[in-house]
Write a protein that holds these residues in place. Structure first.
Motif, mmCIF file in Angstrom:
data_model
loop_
_atom_site.group_PDB
_atom_site.id
_atom_site.type_symbol
_atom_site.label_atom_id
_atom_site.label_comp_id
_atom_site.label_asym_id
_atom_site.label_seq_id
_atom_site.Cartn_x
_atom_site.Cartn_y
_atom_site.Cartn_z
ATOM 1 N N VAL A 285 50.849 49.396 45.336
ATOM 2 C CA VAL A 285 49.571 49.226 45.649
ATOM 3 C C VAL A 285 49.387 49.442 47.487
ATOM 4 C CG1 VAL A 285 47.711 47.538 45.799
ATOM 5 C CG2 VAL A 285 49.171 47.770 43.751
ATOM 6 N N SER A 286 48.409 50.232 47.885
ATOM 7 C CA SER A 286 48.117 50.561 49.036
ATOM 8 C C SER A 286 47.048 50.127 49.888
ATOM 9 C CB SER A 286 48.094 51.934 49.350
ATOM 10 O OG SER A 286 49.627 52.614 48.685
ATOM 11 N N ASP A 287 46.181 49.433 49.289
ATOM 12 C CA ASP A 287 44.960 48.931 50.183
ATOM 13 C C ASP A 287 44.805 47.311 49.871
ATOM 14 O OD1 ASP A 287 41.933 48.371 48.619
ATOM 15 O OD2 ASP A 287 43.333 49.836 47.421
ATOM 16 N N ALA A 288 44.141 46.676 50.810
ATOM 17 C CA ALA A 288 44.099 45.393 50.753
ATOM 18 C C ALA A 288 42.988 44.787 49.619
ATOM 19 C CB ALA A 288 43.746 44.873 52.075
ATOM 20 N N GLY A 289 41.762 45.517 49.660
ATOM 21 C CA GLY A 289 40.952 45.133 48.775
ATOM 22 C C GLY A 289 41.397 45.267 47.334
ATOM 23 N N GLY A 290 42.047 46.448 47.169
ATOM 24 C CA GLY A 290 42.545 46.849 45.813
ATOM 25 C C GLY A 290 43.398 45.737 45.393
ATOM 26 N N ALA A 291 44.393 45.313 46.406
ATOM 27 C CA ALA A 291 45.459 44.474 45.936
ATOM 28 C C ALA A 291 44.945 43.125 45.578
ATOM 29 C CB ALA A 291 46.464 44.259 47.335
ATOM 30 N N ASP A 292 43.705 42.482 46.274
ATOM 31 C CA ASP A 292 43.557 41.272 45.878
ATOM 32 C C ASP A 292 42.947 41.461 44.561
ATOM 33 O OD1 ASP A 292 42.338 38.749 46.391
ATOM 34 O OD2 ASP A 292 40.454 39.500 47.008
ATOM 35 N N ARG A 293 42.256 42.266 43.977
ATOM 36 C CA ARG A 293 41.692 42.305 42.525
ATOM 37 C C ARG A 293 42.883 42.705 41.963
ATOM 38 N NH1 ARG A 293 37.412 43.756 39.201
ATOM 39 N NH2 ARG A 293 37.804 45.155 37.667
ATOM 40 N N TRP A 294 43.976 43.447 42.125
ATOM 41 C CA TRP A 294 44.990 43.724 41.294
ATOM 42 C C TRP A 294 45.824 42.226 40.894
ATOM 43 C CZ3 TRP A 294 50.442 44.151 43.824
ATOM 44 C CH2 TRP A 294 51.361 44.327 42.946
ATOM 45 N N LEU A 295 46.023 41.374 42.211
ATOM 46 C CA LEU A 295 46.610 40.149 41.995
ATOM 47 C C LEU A 295 45.759 39.244 41.299
ATOM 48 C CD1 LEU A 295 48.117 39.877 45.390
ATOM 49 C CD2 LEU A 295 49.540 40.145 43.531
ATOM 50 N N GLU A 296 44.558 39.274 41.445
ATOM 51 C CA GLU A 296 43.449 38.332 40.451
ATOM 52 C C GLU A 296 43.807 38.786 39.161
ATOM 53 O OE1 GLU A 296 39.532 38.796 42.109
ATOM 54 O OE2 GLU A 296 40.059 37.741 43.992
ATOM 55 N N LEU A 297 43.822 40.068 38.683
ATOM 56 C CA LEU A 297 43.816 40.570 37.316
ATOM 57 C C LEU A 297 45.257 40.172 36.565
ATOM 58 C CD1 LEU A 297 41.679 43.588 37.294
ATOM 59 C CD2 LEU A 297 40.987 41.353 36.674
ATOM 60 N N ILE A 298 46.271 40.120 37.391
ATOM 61 C CA ILE A 298 47.605 39.892 37.050
ATOM 62 C C ILE A 298 47.876 38.496 36.561
ATOM 63 C CG2 ILE A 298 49.774 39.539 37.572
ATOM 64 C CD1 ILE A 298 50.053 42.067 38.946
ATOM 65 N N SER A 299 46.987 37.529 37.593
ATOM 66 C CA SER A 299 46.841 36.157 37.288
ATOM 67 C C SER A 299 46.028 35.980 35.858
ATOM 68 C CB SER A 299 46.530 35.353 38.654
ATOM 69 O OG SER A 299 47.274 35.564 39.765
ATOM 70 N N LYS A 300 44.913 36.476 36.019
ATOM 71 C CA LYS A 300 44.199 36.427 34.679
ATOM 72 C C LYS A 300 44.769 36.831 33.494
ATOM 73 C CE LYS A 300 39.582 37.600 32.912
ATOM 74 N NZ LYS A 300 38.336 38.141 33.052
ATOM 75 N N ARG A 301 45.473 37.733 33.293
ATOM 76 C CA ARG A 301 46.283 38.246 32.234
ATOM 77 C C ARG A 301 47.334 37.078 31.794
ATOM 78 N NH1 ARG A 301 50.378 40.999 29.702
ATOM 79 N NH2 ARG A 301 49.842 43.101 28.737
ATOM 80 N N MET A 302 47.977 36.659 32.844
ATOM 81 C CA MET A 302 49.231 35.835 32.660
ATOM 82 C C MET A 302 48.711 34.445 32.506
ATOM 83 S SD MET A 302 51.823 37.092 35.476
ATOM 84 C CE MET A 302 53.018 35.691 34.992
ATOM 85 N N ALA A 303 47.303 33.898 32.440
ATOM 86 C CA ALA A 303 46.758 32.722 32.233
ATOM 87 C C ALA A 303 47.114 32.079 30.958
ATOM 88 C CB ALA A 303 45.443 32.450 32.790
ATOM 89 N N PRO A 304 47.575 31.044 30.609
ATOM 90 C CA PRO A 304 47.588 30.501 29.103
ATOM 91 C C PRO A 304 46.369 30.617 28.425
ATOM 92 C CG PRO A 304 47.855 28.795 30.701
ATOM 93 C CD PRO A 304 47.924 30.205 31.449
#
Length: 306
Positions: A285-304
């Motif tokens: 992952v190479s850009d800051a704005g996209g990284a923010d969304r990427w990490l948010e979506l990983i957190s959402k996917r992993m949420a119980p």
């Protein structure tokens, strides 16, 4: 992989995705292109994107009888006729009827065309315009999975092992102008990043991240939160690339500053090449704005779920 911080919503228009694969990733029945379209068919069905497919890649899709999986699509010329150059233009186009929102370019690291100017410009413009540049099978599969999950689809169970972060490693790298942004991202997503078994960084970035961890976790607990390597110009990228090739690091968050000349460009490309060598495993992952969304979506996917 760069990721888009402002993907179009279903109320506006579907995602428009550029698609190209180097020849070695097209022809075989188990090629990366075939694995992508077959493996992500449920995510694709949820998103129903419009594809802009460069010449020979579309020929391969038709030959593998996968056109129905793609759905709506537009053919661009073959690469030798300027198809990849046209795709760069669509990345930077502001017209919503023409622009692409993401690019999947399955790169074979030993294919000479992967270092053509138009290939390098495609990646650079994706970073500048904060659009996903997905150059490995793993990055394309994960991005489609996260976007489809965010749109209401069930998570792709085949990818679940990669989300077991307690057994995963992540690299955190930032150019000088992006170090403050890296620290802001790490602080915002600290709970998620703290779940990884191992965190690695180059040079100064590693020291700064450990200082942040000490502030959050306490001096002793945060002292070695990140394992620092040498700085990029002194070989830190190569050290991390070795761990990628050994499949000890799956995800690389590399915040690039595309506006400056970089004397160690070869080292940066070496790290990307390592990820593309293990295309079914690693992603960048190479850009800051996209990284923010990427990490948010990983957190959402992993949420119980309740």
């Amino acid at each position: 992989m760069t990721t888009n911080s402002s993907a179009p919503s279903a109320t506006t228009r579907p995602l428009r995705i550029g698609l190209i694969a180097n020849r070695s990733h097209q022809d075989a029945p188990d090629s990366a292109l075939v694995q992508l379209l077959r493996g992500a068919r449920h995510s694709i069905a949820q998103l129903q994107p419009e594809w802009i497919v460069v010449g020979r890649t579309l020929d391969a899709i038709i030959a593998h009888d996968l056109l129905a999986v793609c759905g709506k699509h537009q053919r661009f010329p073959y690469g030798r006729e300027g198809g990849l150059m046209k795709l760069v233009s669509r990345v930077v186009d502001n017209d919503p009827a023409r622009t692409v929102d993401a690019v999947i370019y399955l790169i074979d690291p030993v294919d000479p065309s992967s270092v053509f100017p138009e290939a390098q410009a495609l990646k650079r413009q994706c970073v500048i315009h904060k659009k996903p540049f997905l150059s490995t099978l793993a990055s394309a599969r994960e991005w489609l999975d996260l976007e489809a999950f965010n749109a209401g689809a069930a998570a792709d169970a085949a990818l679940n092992p990669g989300y077991a972060l307690a057994g995963e490693g992540i690299a955190l790298i930032a150019h000088d102008a992006m170090k403050e942004r890296m620290l802001a991202l790490a602080e915002k997503h600290f709970t998620l990043l703290d779940q990884f078994a191992h965190r690695y960084a180059t040079g100064t970035t590693g020291g700064l991240l450990n200082q942040l961890a000490q502030k959050i976790k306490g001096e002793e607990a945060g002292r070695h939160w990140v394992q620092p390597f040498l700085s990029g110009p002194l070989g830190g990228d190569a050290q991390i690339a070795e761990l990628v090739l050994e499949k000890k690091i799956r995800r690389i968050l590399f915040l690039e500053d595309p506006h400056v000349a970089r004397q160690h460009e070869a080292d940066i490309q070496l790290l990307e090449r390592a990820a593309r060598t293990v295309s079914d495993f690693a992603l960048v992952v190479s850009d800051a704005g996209g990284a923010d969304r990427w990490l948010e979506l990983i957190s959402k996917r992993m949420a119980p779920t309740t």
